[in-house]
Scaffold this motif. Sequence first.
Motif, mmCIF file in Angstrom:
data_model
loop_
_atom_site.group_PDB
_atom_site.id
_atom_site.type_symbol
_atom_site.label_atom_id
_atom_site.label_comp_id
_atom_site.label_asym_id
_atom_site.label_seq_id
_atom_site.Cartn_x
_atom_site.Cartn_y
_atom_site.Cartn_z
ATOM 1 N N THR A 70 -11.440 -4.302 -4.018
ATOM 2 C CA THR A 70 -10.471 -4.657 -2.987
ATOM 3 C C THR A 70 -11.217 -5.389 -1.893
ATOM 4 O O THR A 70 -12.133 -4.827 -1.277
ATOM 5 C CB THR A 70 -9.780 -3.404 -2.417
ATOM 6 O OG1 THR A 70 -9.010 -2.774 -3.448
ATOM 7 C CG2 THR A 70 -8.869 -3.773 -1.268
ATOM 8 N N LEU B 39 0.808 -1.225 0.000
ATOM 9 C CA LEU B 39 0.000 0.000 0.000
ATOM 10 C C LEU B 39 0.836 1.267 0.000
ATOM 11 O O LEU B 39 0.319 2.339 -0.321
ATOM 12 C CB LEU B 39 -0.932 0.011 1.216
ATOM 13 C CG LEU B 39 -1.980 -1.098 1.310
ATOM 14 C CD1 LEU B 39 -2.765 -0.971 2.614
ATOM 15 C CD2 LEU B 39 -2.926 -1.036 0.112
ATOM 16 N N LEU C 24 -5.755 -7.619 3.076
ATOM 17 C CA LEU C 24 -6.264 -6.974 1.871
ATOM 18 C C LEU C 24 -5.928 -7.822 0.648
ATOM 19 O O LEU C 24 -4.790 -8.290 0.484
ATOM 20 C CB LEU C 24 -5.642 -5.586 1.705
ATOM 21 C CG LEU C 24 -5.968 -4.547 2.793
ATOM 22 C CD1 LEU C 24 -5.126 -3.287 2.582
ATOM 23 C CD2 LEU C 24 -7.439 -4.195 2.791
ATOM 24 N N LEU D 199 -5.982 -7.058 -3.186
ATOM 25 C CA LEU D 199 -6.144 -5.896 -4.070
ATOM 26 C C LEU D 199 -6.492 -6.306 -5.498
ATOM 27 O O LEU D 199 -6.122 -7.397 -5.965
ATOM 28 C CB LEU D 199 -4.865 -5.068 -4.067
ATOM 29 C CG LEU D 199 -4.369 -4.579 -2.694
ATOM 30 C CD1 LEU D 199 -3.009 -3.906 -2.842
ATOM 31 C CD2 LEU D 199 -5.384 -3.644 -2.056
ATOM 32 N N ASN D 200 -7.219 -5.424 -6.162
ATOM 33 C CA ASN D 200 -7.463 -5.519 -7.617
ATOM 34 C C ASN D 200 -8.050 -6.866 -8.046
ATOM 35 O O ASN D 200 -7.570 -7.495 -8.996
ATOM 36 C CB ASN D 200 -6.174 -5.239 -8.401
ATOM 37 C CG ASN D 200 -5.620 -3.855 -8.120
ATOM 38 O OD1 ASN D 200 -6.385 -2.883 -8.026
ATOM 39 N ND2 ASN D 200 -4.307 -3.760 -7.974
#
Length: 389
Positions: A309, A78, A106, A108-109
């Motif tokens: 996310t 991040l 997390l 992501l994407n």
Amino acid sequence: MVSCAAFHSFLFEYDTPRIVLIRSRKVGLINRAVQLAILAYVIGWVFLWEKGYQETDSVVSSVTTKVKGVTLTNTSALGATVWDVADYVIPPQEENTVFVMTNVILTLNQRQGRCPELPDDKTECKVKNNCVPGYASTHSNGVQTGECVPYNSSIKTCEVFAWCPVENDDHVPKPAFLQEAENFTILVKNNILYPKFNFSKRNILPNINSTYLKNCIYDSRTDPFCPIFRLGKIVEAAGQNFQEMAVEGGVMALQINWNCNLDRAASHCVPKYSFRRLDNKDSAQTVSPGYNFRFAKYFRDSNGTESRTLVKAYGIRFDIIVFGKAGKFDVIPTMINIGSGLALFGVATVLCDIVVLYCMKKKYYYREKKYKYVEDYELGVDETYGTNS
């Protein structure tokens, strides 16, 4: 014949109390001791401790909360990121509850497509036939396509149609992602009402001004009525370690006790705060510890492709529990408890009768003095048996 005689006695005989004065130190002391114990119970417990002279009412309450605090994290995924209230309080408002995220995984994407499932004993495969098209278990990240594809250089898993890449939550970050959450604060605003007495109050007391409210933090000794609490202090007051609890989450109770004697001035009716952990923390119970849930943040790029996310949030849920009872003098409960207390004095008589009639050496003599049998005078018959005294 026996049953007929018993029925005849039940129907046509009447008994009335007879007062017999017994001069006995032993019985007299027993009688006074029992009466004294009953008097102490009625005055000490019923009236002074339990306030039996009061009418009572249960509290009706409403609670609102506001969390404040900002922290900075810096990770390879991040970069430097500032986290404020809008990021870690999820959802923004709940009823008598606030959740503060302290740790996170997390992914992501993520985009909808085809990708290998996480490896386990049900998803690992060697050939295509090991995968069932359309199959999805309760723990699947998606629906199997029937293909067997490489997960990494050494393992193959069944391909799924899912949000890709799929989440991998095997390793929970330790220490917690938001370590500074212990310095966040929560303002608790509590309004209470005792409808029977039409009495209302709030935990921000009349003597608290805006200047004090901006600077105070609750402390049981120095600031016992400050409604702003530091999260770390809440957990510490419950005998827990915040940094340990922040890793996998948990549930805390912030208890507000409103026990009020409304025979006194309203200024004496004040809240008392206490704290405890509600979820079971047992070192022997390691299955599904803590508190967590998932949610997603969705995006759409310029081409109209949707992505998201995925957030697996670990944190501490603070439940604000309000309870209490108010009492005020009323004639009816006072008279009921006085009457009940007077009735209890009959216990002394019953106990002394048992001692005199069944336990003492001269029990037959006392029994003869206590009971007297009289025939029906209208039949012209005087006393026929029993004593004449």
